[in-house]
Design a protein around this motif. Sequence first.
Motif, short mmCIF file in Angstrom:
data_model
loop_
_atom_site.label_atom_id
_atom_site.label_comp_id
_atom_site.label_asym_id
_atom_site.label_seq_id
_atom_site.Cartn_x
_atom_site.Cartn_y
_atom_site.Cartn_z
N LEU A 171 0.86 -1.18 0.00
CA LEU A 171 0.00 0.00 0.00
C LEU A 171 0.90 1.23 0.00
CD1 LEU A 171 -2.87 1.29 0.30
CD2 LEU A 171 -2.51 1.21 2.78
N LEU A 172 0.61 2.18 -0.88
CA LEU A 172 1.38 3.42 -0.94
C LEU A 172 0.62 4.54 -0.26
CD1 LEU A 172 2.60 3.37 -4.68
CD2 LEU A 172 3.71 2.38 -2.67
N ALA A 173 1.34 5.40 0.44
CA ALA A 173 0.76 6.59 1.06
C ALA A 173 1.44 7.82 0.49
CB ALA A 173 0.93 6.54 2.59
N ALA A 174 0.65 8.69 -0.16
CA ALA A 174 1.19 9.91 -0.79
C ALA A 174 1.26 11.01 0.25
CB ALA A 174 0.32 10.32 -1.97
N ALA A 175 2.27 10.93 1.12
CA ALA A 175 2.39 11.87 2.24
C ALA A 175 3.14 13.15 1.88
CB ALA A 175 3.07 11.18 3.43
N ASP A 176 3.54 13.28 0.61
CA ASP A 176 4.10 14.55 0.14
C ASP A 176 2.92 15.41 -0.30
OD1 ASP A 176 5.42 16.68 -0.93
OD2 ASP A 176 6.66 15.53 -2.32
N THR A 177 2.21 15.95 0.68
CA THR A 177 0.95 16.66 0.40
C THR A 177 1.17 18.10 -0.03
OG1 THR A 177 0.73 17.31 2.72
CG2 THR A 177 -0.26 15.21 2.07
N PHE A 178 2.41 18.56 -0.03
CA PHE A 178 2.69 19.95 -0.39
C PHE A 178 2.94 20.14 -1.88
CE2 PHE A 178 4.21 19.29 3.99
CZ PHE A 178 3.28 20.08 4.63
N ARG A 179 3.03 19.03 -2.62
CA ARG A 179 3.24 19.12 -4.07
C ARG A 179 2.19 18.25 -4.76
NH1 ARG A 179 7.71 17.43 -6.83
NH2 ARG A 179 8.06 15.73 -5.35
N ILE A 188 0.38 7.56 -10.56
CA ILE A 188 0.71 6.88 -11.82
C ILE A 188 1.49 5.60 -11.53
CG2 ILE A 188 2.10 7.04 -13.93
CD1 ILE A 188 1.37 10.05 -13.96
N TRP A 189 2.46 5.70 -10.61
CA TRP A 189 3.23 4.51 -10.25
C TRP A 189 2.33 3.45 -9.63
CZ3 TRP A 189 7.44 3.64 -12.55
CH2 TRP A 189 8.41 4.63 -12.77
N ALA A 190 1.40 3.88 -8.77
CA ALA A 190 0.48 2.92 -8.13
C ALA A 190 -0.33 2.16 -9.18
CB ALA A 190 -0.44 3.65 -7.16
N GLU A 191 -0.77 2.92 -10.19
CA GLU A 191 -1.54 2.29 -11.26
C GLU A 191 -0.69 1.27 -12.01
OE1 GLU A 191 -4.39 3.54 -15.03
OE2 GLU A 191 -3.33 5.08 -13.88
N ARG A 192 0.54 1.62 -12.29
CA ARG A 192 1.42 0.70 -13.01
C ARG A 192 1.74 -0.55 -12.19
NH1 ARG A 192 5.77 4.90 -15.85
NH2 ARG A 192 4.26 5.84 -17.30
N LEU A 193 1.83 -0.37 -10.88
CA LEU A 193 2.12 -1.51 -10.02
C LEU A 193 0.88 -2.34 -9.71
CD1 LEU A 193 4.50 0.22 -7.45
CD2 LEU A 193 5.16 -1.50 -9.13
N GLY A 194 -0.30 -1.77 -9.94
CA GLY A 194 -1.54 -2.46 -9.61
C GLY A 194 -1.78 -2.53 -8.11
N VAL A 195 -1.44 -1.43 -7.39
CA VAL A 195 -1.61 -1.40 -5.94
C VAL A 195 -2.49 -0.22 -5.53
CG1 VAL A 195 0.65 -2.47 -5.59
CG2 VAL A 195 0.45 0.03 -5.49
N MET A 197 -3.43 3.20 -3.26
CA MET A 197 -2.72 4.38 -2.77
C MET A 197 -3.67 5.23 -1.93
SD MET A 197 -0.83 7.47 -4.85
CE MET A 197 -2.25 8.57 -5.00
N ILE A 198 -3.19 5.66 -0.78
CA ILE A 198 -3.94 6.60 0.06
C ILE A 198 -3.45 7.99 -0.26
CG2 ILE A 198 -4.46 7.33 2.41
CD1 ILE A 198 -5.66 4.68 1.85
N GLN A 199 -4.37 8.89 -0.56
CA GLN A 199 -3.99 10.28 -0.81
C GLN A 199 -4.94 11.21 -0.08
OE1 GLN A 199 -4.58 10.76 -5.14
NE2 GLN A 199 -6.20 12.21 -4.63
N GLY A 200 -4.48 12.43 0.15
CA GLY A 200 -5.30 13.42 0.83
C GLY A 200 -5.44 14.68 0.00
#
Length: 339
Positions: A171-179, A188-195, A197-200
């Motif tokens: 599971l990926l967490a997109a914790a770089d919320t400032f960009r 995009i990487w999550a889609e390619r990996l088929g996993v 992703m948590i984003q805010g």
Amino acid sequence: MRSEAESRNLLLFKNARSPLHVCLGNSERCLGPFGFAQGKTFARHDKKMKFLETLVQTFANKPIDWDELEESLIRADLGVAMTTRIIKTLQEREAWSLMGISDVVKVVREEIARILPANSPPITPEPGKPKVILLVGVNGTGKTTSTAKLGRYLQQEPILSATRMDRHTVLLAAADTFRAAAIGQLGIWAERLGVEMIQGQYNADPAALCYEAYQAALARQIDFLLCDTAGRQHTKTNLMAELQKVKRTLGKHDPSAPHETLLVVDATTGSNALNQAREFKSAIGLTGLIVTKLDGSGKGGIVVAIQDELGVPTRFVGTGERLDDFALFDRQAYIDNLL
């Protein structure tokens, strides 16, 4: 009205035709029952680094000049302490033998072998809970790409269980919320990996997002949670404090989390990478490095300098742009490819 936490999106990418297909750009690679690409072994980093090549060329047809040799070793980013030891060892040997460039290379390899750990410890799952891996580093080092590469690597590791014949889950967490661009890139990487992703939301609290990501990973029985943090400028105290908050927040779920804190450094930045390692280790502690651009950069010595001064081992190396250009650090392969 929903809270901010409730309003965050959980993105589940299902582009792969089956659990054993991983989308890689415009192509797919079928994985075997243990997640390895069929017909391909995950190779060691076998590209020549060549950071001793200039040294050999300089002294190939002339006597060793100690000042020039010292300058060459430091320029290769081996560090002052390591360079001093190498020079001292060579000078002691010169008293009883004819010194040539082959002697220099031999001593360099011997000293590096003494400093670097014999084995790079693998990353293995935690029983009954997600293994939390925090990826940190300054902008431009390849941190988000390295997060994806690590995710792919962990997917491919064999599961040593009689009851499971699939890949490790990530599971990926997109914790770089400032960009916003960083969130999009990881998506995009999550889609390619088929996993998943948590984003805010843009500018959301990274610590709260990582907290929610842990809850999601625990509920879904995920093996590895990879948290991609913002590109912290290591000289900014408030941003380091924010990373410390992320670490404390994850510890509320599991006192031992994050289980790994990996600093991503660019091999070509030399002493800047050493300075970054000093600051991040002091602020949040480090369990290892991911070193990018270790493919003929001529600057591979930073691996040795950071281990020698800080005791932080290189765990993984990136040697190219493809997802598969990533491997566990191998001391012998590193020494063999110095030249």
